[in-house]
Design an enzyme around this catalytic site. Sequence first.
Site, PDB file in Angstrom:
ATOM      1  CB  CYS A  35      54.992  41.225  59.649  1.00  0.00           C
ATOM      2  SG  CYS A  35      53.910  41.948  60.894  1.00  0.00           S
ATOM      3  CB  CYS A  57      52.127  45.844  59.137  1.00  0.00           C
ATOM      4  SG  CYS A  57      53.391  45.708  60.409  1.00  0.00           S
ATOM      5  CG  ASP A  79      35.538  32.531  17.649  1.00  0.00           C
ATOM      6  OD1 ASP A  79      34.460  32.248  17.118  1.00  0.00           O
ATOM      7  OD2 ASP A  79      36.317  33.403  17.217  1.00  0.00           O
TER       8      ASP A  79
END
Length: 749
Positions: free
Chosen positions: A21, A24, A441
Site C-alpha cells: 500500500c 509502505c 520560435d
Amino acid sequence: MTTTEFTRTSTIELEIDGMTCASCANRIERKLNKLAGVTATVNYATERASVEFPTELGIDTLLSTVRAAGYGANPPPPPAEDPTRAAGPEDAHGAELRDRFVISAALGLPVLALAMVPAWQFPAWQWFSLALASVVVLVCGWPFHRAAAVNLRHGTTTMDTLVSLGVAVAYLWSVYALVFGDAGALGMRHEFSLLPRTAAGGDVYLEVAVGVTTFLLLGRWLEARSKRRAGAALRALLALGAKNVAVLRDGGELRIPVAALAEGERFVVRPGEKVAADGVVVEGTSAIDRSVLTGESVPEEVGPGAPVVGGTVNAGGRLVVLATRVGADTQLAHMARLVEQAQTGKAKVQRLADRIASVFVPVVVGIAVLTAVGWLLAGRPVEFAMTAAVAVLVIACPCALGLATPTALLVGTGRGASLGILVKGPEVLESTRRVDTILLDKTGTVTTGAMTLVDVVVAGVAGGVDRADLLRLAGAVEDASEHPVGGAIAAGARAEVGELPPVVDFASVDGLGVTGTVDGRLVVVGRPRLLAERGVVLPAGVAAGGAGRTCVVVAVDGVAIGLLAVADAVKPTSAQAVRELRELGLRPMLLTGDNAAVAQAVAAEVGIPADDVVAEVLPGEKVQVVQRLQAGGRVVAMVGDGVNDAPALAAADLGLSMGTGTDVAIEAGDLTLVRGDLRVAVDAIRLARSTLRTIKGNLFWAFAYNVAGLPLAALGLLNPMIAGAAMAFSSVFVVSNSLRLRRFRGLAT
C-alpha cells in the site's frame, strides 16, 4: 585557508518487493531519507525507488536500509540485461494473488452462502464454515497477516494492519463464540444482515472474515493487473530496440548482439528489420517507418546522408548505416529514461496524499477503538460494537490515495511516449495548467527551417516559354551551385519536371547569382542587379517579389523569362496548430531573430496578429522577452529547437523542445516533442492537462470515499463484508479511471 569539500553523488533505481500500500512506500521513503545526504522517492505503482545518494555511502547501505524496514530490495540490473524484464502478461506476484483469490473464492463462497441463506443452514453448518474459513483466513490471507506482523515488529502500521486486525477480530470472535459460547450448538441459525447485528447472542462472523479476505485478494489482483497494464507503454518502448545487428567487419557481415555494436561501425538494415542504433545512411535508399517513436504513420524516405534512429523499422530496401550513437546514448534509450524518470517522480498533489496516508492508519485504529467503546457505552451488544469497529478498520484503505497519482502518471507518460511526447517530470503537468502565453520560435518550429521553392512566375515573352521550360533551365544551372537558394531551386525543379539536363560553362557570381549554358542556350539566374549588368530588361511583372521571400530572375539568351521565389516555407500543419493553441486558451506569439518583414509574413500565414510578433531578437534577448512577459503577470511556455532557443526554453515556465532540434535545446525543455510537427505541442499540452485532471479526479474520489465511508462504518451502517468489497474496488476504480488515458487521441496521429 578555507577548504570546500564537494560530495559526489549518484542516482540509481531500486526495485522494491513487498509493498502492499501507499503507507509502505512512505515508510521506505522516510527510512532512506534519514540517511545522510540521501534523497529518495518511492513510487508504489511502479514498485521502484529513485535514490540520489553520496557515492561513498554505497548501494549496500541503501539495500540494507530497505531490508531492515521489512521489504525486499534489488540493485539495478546490469546494463546488458534485457530492459524488458518480466514483460509477460502477468508477473509472479500477480500470479500468486490470482491463485490465492481463486482458492479463497472457491472455499469462501459456501461460507457466504450458508451465512446469507438460513434455509441452507444444516446441522453443524457453522463448524463446516469454520473449517473452510480457517483455510481462507490463515492460508489465503496470510500475506496480510505477515505484512502486518513485519510492520508491527518495526514499530509501524500500514493498510495491512487494518486488514489483518479486522479479519482477525472477526475470525477470533467467531472461534470464541463457537468454542465457549452458544454458537457451537447443533441446529444454531442466524439471519444475514447488511447492517451490523443488534442482538446479543451466539452469532459468528465467519462470512465477514472470509468476505473481506476474498474481496481484498480480488482487489489486489485486479490492481496488480491494472498497474501492469499502466506500465505497458514503457515496457513496449524499451522493447523496441533491436536485439542483434549485422555489422560490416573485415569485408563481410557478422551478426552480433546489439550491445556489442560500437560507435563508428557500419551495419546493415534489411527490409523489415529494426535499425539497431542512431546513425547516418551511407548506402541505399528506403522508407523508414518511425511510427513506433513518433506516432507518424507515413514512412519517411531516406537515402545517403539521411539520419536514422534506432528502433525504427526499415520498410523498403537494403541500407548500410554508420552508427553515430549506440547503447544508452541513442534517442530510444533517452526517451525511455525520460519516461521512467517522469513515472518515478511525484507531483505536488501526490505529496499531500502521501502525508495523509502516512498518518492515516494510526488515526483509523484510534477511530475503530473509539467506535467500539462508544457503542458499548451506548448499551449496544458486544457483537454490534465489534462489527462496527471491524467495518471502520476494513473500509479505511489509503491505497486509493496512494495509487491516484502514480497510475495516472504511468498511463499518461506512457501514452505520450507512443505519440512522440516525452515528459521530463510530474511537476511539468502542473505547469501546463497555468500557462496562458506560448512563444513560438519561427525557424524550424513554425517553418521547415530549410529554403524551399514556393512560387514560379512565368513572364509573357515571345517564344512560348512555359513553367516546365523555366524550371528545367533554371534548375539545371542552380543544380551546380552550392548556395542554399540554388539548392532549393534545383530540388523544386527536379520534383516537378524530373531529371535535369547537364550544364556547361557554369560560373558563380558571388552574392548575385549563377550562369551557365543548357542545351546551347545561355541561362542567367540571379538578382535583378546581375541581370541589369548583363543588359537584360526586366518586365514589371517579373521584377515583383513577395514579402519575406528571396526572389531571383531567370534570363535565357538575354531575355527575362520568369521569376523564382524561395523562402523558409511554413509547415503545412502550423496554422492548424496555432488555431488549436488559441482554443486551449493560450495566446500564441511568434519569436524570431529574423527580420520583421519575414516574421510578419510568416505570422500572417499561420494566423498570428502583427502585435504578437517579436522579431530581430538575439538569443539573449529571447530570454528578456520571456522575463518581460512573466513580469507582466503572464505564465509563459516556449517552443523551440535551436541552440539559440535553449536559454529561453530554460527561462520559460514551460519549455517544449522539438526533438528534431539540437541536443542543447532538448535538454533545456520540460517537454520533448520527438516529431517536428507543431501540432504535437498542442497534443502535449492537451495530454498533460488530461493527466492532471485524471490525477485530481482520482484524488477527489479517493478522499470522498474515505470521508463518506468512515462515518457510515462508525455509525454502524455498514456490514464489514460490504465495507471490504467497497474498499477493494475503490483502488480498482482509481486505476481503471487512469487507464482511460490510453484512449487519448492526438491531432498529429
